[in-house]
Design a protein around this motif. Structure first.
Motif, PDB file in Angstrom:
ATOM      1  N   THR A 265       0.845  -1.184   0.000  1.00 36.63           N
ATOM      2  CA  THR A 265       0.000   0.000   0.000  1.00 36.63           C
ATOM      3  C   THR A 265       0.885   1.240   0.000  1.00 36.63           C
ATOM      4  O   THR A 265       2.014   1.216   0.506  1.00 36.63           O
ATOM      5  CB  THR A 265      -0.917   0.059   1.240  1.00 36.63           C
ATOM      6  OG1 THR A 265      -0.132   0.362   2.398  1.00 36.63           O
ATOM      7  CG2 THR A 265      -1.653  -1.248   1.460  1.00 36.63           C
ATOM      8  N   ALA A 266       0.378   2.300  -0.567  1.00 39.73           N
ATOM      9  CA  ALA A 266       1.139   3.554  -0.593  1.00 39.73           C
ATOM     10  C   ALA A 266       0.179   4.718  -0.583  1.00 39.73           C
ATOM     11  O   ALA A 266      -0.852   4.709  -1.274  1.00 39.73           O
ATOM     12  CB  ALA A 266       2.026   3.610  -1.844  1.00 39.73           C
ATOM     13  N   PHE A 267       0.514   5.695   0.212  1.00 42.74           N
ATOM     14  CA  PHE A 267      -0.271   6.933   0.262  1.00 42.74           C
ATOM     15  C   PHE A 267       0.645   8.079  -0.148  1.00 42.74           C
ATOM     16  O   PHE A 267       1.756   8.219   0.374  1.00 42.74           O
ATOM     17  CB  PHE A 267      -0.806   7.164   1.677  1.00 42.74           C
ATOM     18  CG  PHE A 267      -1.468   8.510   1.849  1.00 42.74           C
ATOM     19  CD1 PHE A 267      -2.745   8.733   1.377  1.00 42.74           C
ATOM     20  CD2 PHE A 267      -0.798   9.556   2.476  1.00 42.74           C
ATOM     21  CE1 PHE A 267      -3.352   9.977   1.516  1.00 42.74           C
ATOM     22  CE2 PHE A 267      -1.397  10.797   2.632  1.00 42.74           C
ATOM     23  CZ  PHE A 267      -2.681  11.005   2.148  1.00 42.74           C
ATOM     24  N   GLU A 268       0.178   8.878  -1.083  1.00 42.47           N
ATOM     25  CA  GLU A 268       0.957  10.030  -1.534  1.00 42.47           C
ATOM     26  C   GLU A 268       0.085  11.271  -1.457  1.00 42.47           C
ATOM     27  O   GLU A 268      -1.034  11.288  -1.975  1.00 42.47           O
ATOM     28  CB  GLU A 268       1.444   9.835  -2.968  1.00 42.47           C
ATOM     29  CG  GLU A 268       2.485   8.745  -3.107  1.00 42.47           C
ATOM     30  CD  GLU A 268       2.934   8.594  -4.565  1.00 42.47           C
ATOM     31  OE1 GLU A 268       2.551   9.433  -5.393  1.00 42.47           O
ATOM     32  OE2 GLU A 268       3.642   7.617  -4.844  1.00 42.47           O
ATOM     33  N   ASN A 269       0.618  12.282  -0.815  1.00 40.17           N
ATOM     34  CA  ASN A 269      -0.107  13.534  -0.662  1.00 40.17           C
ATOM     35  C   ASN A 269       0.668  14.642  -1.364  1.00 40.17           C
ATOM     36  O   ASN A 269       1.879  14.785  -1.167  1.00 40.17           O
ATOM     37  CB  ASN A 269      -0.259  13.857   0.835  1.00 40.17           C
ATOM     38  CG  ASN A 269      -1.251  14.977   1.076  1.00 40.17           C
ATOM     39  OD1 ASN A 269      -1.805  15.548   0.139  1.00 40.17           O
ATOM     40  ND2 ASN A 269      -1.478  15.276   2.337  1.00 40.17           N
ATOM     41  N   LYS A 270      -0.040  15.401  -2.155  1.00 43.21           N
ATOM     42  CA  LYS A 270       0.627  16.501  -2.865  1.00 43.21           C
ATOM     43  C   LYS A 270       1.146  17.542  -1.881  1.00 43.21           C
ATOM     44  O   LYS A 270       2.148  18.198  -2.131  1.00 43.21           O
ATOM     45  CB  LYS A 270      -0.359  17.133  -3.844  1.00 43.21           C
ATOM     46  CG  LYS A 270       0.193  18.317  -4.614  1.00 43.21           C
ATOM     47  CD  LYS A 270      -0.856  18.886  -5.565  1.00 43.21           C
ATOM     48  CE  LYS A 270      -0.315  20.117  -6.293  1.00 43.21           C
ATOM     49  NZ  LYS A 270      -1.334  20.695  -7.199  1.00 43.21           N
TER      50      LYS A 270
END
Lengths: 722, 311
Positions: A265-270
């Motif tokens: 899983t991966a979460f990326e926030n600008k």
């Protein structure tokens, strides 16, 4: 853009209609190319099995039995129409995209094709294609061999408030507050969109193996309400992606089923942080920038399975190891303590082991037991992030990684007595161990453990079923740690947090359902629970007790072969009682009796509904549902007559009422086509005082509509084939 | 007065993609007039068709995976209903060996065993010992076999099937704050595997938090400043099935926060709707008006306010 919104579906609809007559009207045999065994397009001749229509079966049916009313393959439908929402609204269309008045396209498709000689499925399902909540899924598979899927799904969420503000920069990470006269700012509507793309692949491999791979990407954009000390109204910009990939290799045998999996899983926030400037920024610039959720990722490997030791005994298990890491660069514009790098270097490793055993040694006796162990080991480095902690601070400035270790066990036996009576008894045990920092502001306990005993009697007969379950649990644990200030002196030690406190819980569940002949069926369920909490002090601060009751009655009645009536009613009530102290000393000195106050907080819900379904003619199907619901929050307080600004006193009830009427009618014009009408009339009324009279420091106000009455009407033309 | 619309119109991209997909698929879809072979065409089941051929329950199978004659695993009637010799010999005067309806005399375990003959493994590996298994829930309590449309496998209608037993959750889903289950955008099976898992509450992931992180991964951290219950169990503060309080909270603030936090300083104030901001701890977003990063913050500032999740 609105033009496109209606134009494109219309063009697509026209294309579909143009292509449909052949398929919708054709009832003859397949073209030779696809009827020929094993020669479906894209398949090499000879590689497919011949259609297994055994001669014996054909002979048995004389080869003609199916001709009278032949089974056909899966049906497909296409529905096109237009709907209208009468008013802008906050709740009716909160998740559906129907939050604004006006017309919308109603487009749904459900295409299904099964290759009779190859077992290949092709399914295309599209829902709400004319709305913001549209979704489209494609499945293609060869049954028992392989399958692929692709899905798009959009979930809109409209924040159910109208906001009037002078805040600018909304949607970005650079906000500027501006003082306004309440109501004189710009009206903004906030909300988020989740756009989800899923893809899947599965394939059966030789020797009982199969592989499954799935991918899910979710892009979330929009804004949500935020704030900061001051109290300023802010808006958090949301532009993030969540990705999940899972791959599983499995073996399925007669006795052993086992699978090994990898889950990423991966979460990326600008956005890393949000800068706030403006008129109210003077005294509050310590609250800028504000941190926003950091990128993080995880990897997990697992081995899971079951093994049938005998025909009556089965074991199952799971082993897993995963790691979550977070090394997103810090906000670069803030001053950090010496030794703090440019990222957290966070790492949490989780180990899991689970084992279960079930057995049915006789036809009457079922036994089961399981053990579960989970160790969440937070390896994030501990550093001093705040160097200004004073001797009386309730923190030493360090960050606080959180370890949680859970060990749980369960055993259950169930025995079938004469008269279709089944008795079940079970014991559950759960122990949770946690770490705690040396200097704290909230009471901590390194271990809690809870034992639960369950007994249940259930009688299952053809027309009548009933059951009674009683559950008792007791939670305890290690002594509470003494909260100390930074210099080691005692801090406040009065609250046993709700998830740590010693607790006794009793639950009851009674079920009954019956069929009175073919026409009437009844179902009755009631549940109740009582919690009692121990306190850390003789003044009994913190949670004290909780109660919960729920009752539901459902009925279904066949009025005639044509009409069926359903009805339900339910009511539930949840109450929490707790004590507190207004202005308790922070040095551990007991609360002054005059400052004690208590609260009893209640949530109530009631709902009733009645539904009618009928097929009054060969061509007509119709139905209607009428439902009422009332949800309320009650906030009783008393004590502490000197409390500022006002004594502890009951607060007004908060009430939501909803009345919904839905009606539909489908009329078949031909065997393969028809028209449908849908109507929804909804009235929502509330007395929610959460935002009434409230204004932020900059004059921002938030409005929740106390009454919305919405009617949605839709008309559709649909095709169904074959 | 300017009106700010926060959600961008993205329709065109979607419809272009939709058009491309449909254009590619239409020729194939039009072949769906194909007549499937009769279901259960296995030698031992041929006798069943002497009476049942052409009847709706049997015909409906042709549109389901159980009617795919091309799949060598496809069962015949007797695979599920038993050999039923007396039923056949009596020309239907006696019941088949195994029926699956509510009035069935066959034990649930026997009925389920018939299904598990083929459906063992995969997401059903941990069926044995699961809550539904232990409570004698039959596969056919939830699934419709002789039907082209199995409501429990459709995310729009699935919850109605679950609510047949789970009335409490049905009531909670009507609350003003809820996951969009009623709206068909979230399904019960997004969080729960009704066929059994080794996780609590038959969750699809290993615990509550990992299940929530599937859609709420921004709450995962790890953060510089953490909030203990957030890290331990989301359901300490939230009721995922619905609440009268915003954001699925079990209680409103300040009372929710007061269940754990020591009452010293402002933390012990009674709930108030006083309209000055520092006293209105029950209005607007309550405690979160100030402690806005309640799930944790990754702000590394050398400031005390960061630890209290205010920035």
């Amino acid at each position: 853009m609105n033009t496109l919104r209606y134009f494109v579906p219309t063009v697509l609809a026209a294309l579909l209609l143009a292509s449909l007559p052949a398929s919708a009207q054709e009832e003859g045999p397949l073209p030779a190319a696809t009827e020929e065994p094993g020669v479906e397009p894209g398949v090499e001749p000879g590689t497919e099995p011949s259609p297994p229509v055994p001669a014996a079966a054909t002979a048995a049916t004389g080869g003609t039995e199916w001709d009278d009313e032949e089974p056909v393959g899966p049906h497909s439908t296409l529905s096109l129409g237009v709907g209208n929402v009468t008013h802008d609204n906050q709740r009716f269309g909160e998740y559906t995209g129907l939050d604004q008045h006006g017309s919308v396209g109603l487009v749904d498709i459900d295409l299904n094709h099964l290759g009779p000689t190859t077992g290949k499925w092709l399914r295309v399902r599209g829902r709400n294609l004319g709305l913001d909540s549209r979704e489209l899924r494609l499945d293609h598979s060869r049954q028992g061999r392989w399958g692929i899927s692709l899905e798009y799904n959009r979930i809109p969420h409209a924040t159910p408030y109208d906001i009037n503000t002078g805040l600018t920069g909304i949607g970005t990470d650079q906000l500027t507050t501006a003082a306004i006269t309440p109501g004189a700012g710009a009206r903004i509507d906030l909300g988020t969109d989740r756009e989800i793309l899923r893809a899947g692949l599965n394939a059966d491999l030789p020797a009982g193996f199969d592989v499954r791979v799935s991918f899910r990407n979710e892009d979330k954009t929009g804004e949500r309400m935020f704030g900061r000390t001051g109290i300023d109204f802010l808006v958090e910009p949301i532009d993030s992606s969540t990705r999940q990939i899972e791959a599983v290799l499995a073996f399925t045998g007669d006795r052993l089923q086992v699978s090994g999996g990898y889950y990423l899983t991966a979460f990326e926030n600008k956005y890393t942080g949000m800068v706030v400037d403006g008129v109210t920024d003077g005294p509050n610039n310590v609250y800028s920038p504000i941190g926003l959720p950091p990128d993080n990722q995880s990897h997990q490997f697992s081995l899971s399975g079951g093994y049938s030791l005998t025909a009556a005994t089965r074991a199952n298990f799971k082993l897993a190891y995963g790691t979550i890491t977070q090394d997103d660069p810090f906000i670069s514009t803030v001053t950090v303590a010496p030794g703090v790098g440019n990222n957290l270097n966070g790492e949490i490793n989780t180990t899991q082991a689970q084992l279960g055993l079930t057995s049915r040694p006789t036809q009457k006796l079922d036994l089961g037991a399981s053990l579960r162990y989970e160790n969440r080991d937070d390896k994030t480095p501990v550093l001093v992030y705040y160097t200004g902690a004073t001797p009386t601070s309730r923190s030493n400035g360090e960050n606080e990684p959180r370890d949680v270790k859970t060990t749980a066990g369960k055993a259950e036996a169930s025995y079938r007595l004469p008269g279709d009576l089944r008795l079940t008894g079970g014991v559950d045990y759960e122990k949770i161990e946690r770490n705690a920092s040396d200097v704290r502001s909230v009471s901590a306990r390194k271990e809690t453990n809870e034992t639960t005993y369950r007994v249940e009697a259930r009688r299952s007969m053809a027309a009548v079923n009933g059951g009674l379950a009683l559950i008792h649990s007791a939670r305890g644990g290690s002594p509470f740690l003494v909260n100390v200030l930074n210099d080691g002196s005692p801090g406040s030690n009065q609250i046993a947090p709700v998830h740590y406190a010693d607790r006794k819980r009793d639950k009851l569940r009674l079920t009954f359902d019956a069929m009175a002949g073919e026409a009437l069926s009844l179902q009755f369920v009631t549940d109740a629970a009582w919690d009692s909490y121990e306190s850390r002090t003789v003044q009994s601060l913190g949670p004290r007790r909780g109660t919960w009751q729920h009752v539901a009655l459902d009925a279904s009645l066949s009025l005639s072969p044509v009409w069926q009536l359903t009805a339900f009613a339910s009511h539930d009530r949840t109450t929490t009682a707790q004590n507190s102290c207004n202005g308790s000393p922070s040095d551990g000195t007991p609360c002054a009796p005059v400052d004690l106050w208590r609260a009893e907080l209640t949530s109530r819900g009631s709902a009733v509904g009645v539904g009618l379904r009928g097929k009054p003619g060969e061509r007509l199907q119709t139905g209607a549902d009428l439902q009422f619901s009332l949800d309320a929050g009650e906030y009783f307080q008393d004590g502490d007559p000197l409390a500022a600004p006002v004594p502890a006193a009951p607060m007004p009830r908060l009430i939501y009422k909803t009345r919904t009427l839905t009606m539909f009618a489908d009329y078949a014009l031909t065997t393969h086509s028809g028209i449908g009408l849908n109507l929804t009339h909804e009235r929502r009324k509330n007395s929610d005082w959460s935002w009434v009279g409230w204004q932020y420091a900059d004059g921002t106000t938030v409005y929740q509509d106390p009454l919305e009455t919405i009617t949605f009407a839709g008309a559709r033309y649909f095709l169904r084939w074959p | 007065m300017a009106v700010f619309r926060s959600r961008p119109a993205r329709g065109i991209r979607f419809y272009v993609a939709l058009g491309a997909v449909l254009a590619a698929l239409l020729p194939t879809a039009s072949a769906s007039v194909a007549k499937a072979s009769p279901p259960g065409d296995r030698t031992a089941s041929a006798v069943c068709l002497q009476c049942h051929a052409g009847s709706e329950p049997v015909n409906a199978l042709a549109a389901t995976p159980h009617g795919v004659a091309a799949d060598p695993r496809t069962p015949g009637c007797v695979n599920c209903h038993g050999a039923s010799a007396s039923h056949a010999a009596s020309m239907g005067q006696s019941h088949p060996d195994r029926l699956f309806g509510r009035a069935s005399a066959s034990p649930v375990a026997e009925r389920n065993a018939a299904c598990m003959t083929c459906h063992q493994g995969g997401v059903r590996t941990h069926w044995a010992g699961s809550t539904h298994d232990a409570r004698q829930v039959a596969c056919t309590s939830c699934h419709r076999i002789h039907s082209e449309h199995d409501p429990v496998r459709d995310r729009v209608t699935q919850s109605d099937v679950c609510f047949t037993c789970h009335k409490e959750q049905r009531a909670q889903m009507r609350r003003p704050s809820h996951h969009p289950v009623r709206e068909g955008k979230v399904a019960c099976s997004d969080c729960h595997n009704p066929h059994g898992t080794l996780a609590p509450k038959m969750l699809v992931r290993d615990n509550v938090n990992h299940t929530c992180y599937q859609c709420h991964m921004e709450k995962r951290g790890p953060f510089v400043r953490t909030h203990q219950p957030v890290q331990e169990d989301c359901s300490i503060c939230h009721n995922p099935h619905g609440s009268v309080n915003a954001n699925l909270l079990k209680l409103r603030s300040p009372w929710l926060c007061q269940q754990c936090h020591e009452p010293s300083s402002h933390r012990g104030k009674p709930g108030s709707a006083g309209l000055t901001s520092t006293n209105a701890n029950a209005l607007a977003r309550g405690c979160v008006n100030c402690h806005t990063n309640i799930h944790g913050t990754n702000n590394p500032s050398d400031l005390a306010t960061e630890r209290s999740l205010r920035r």
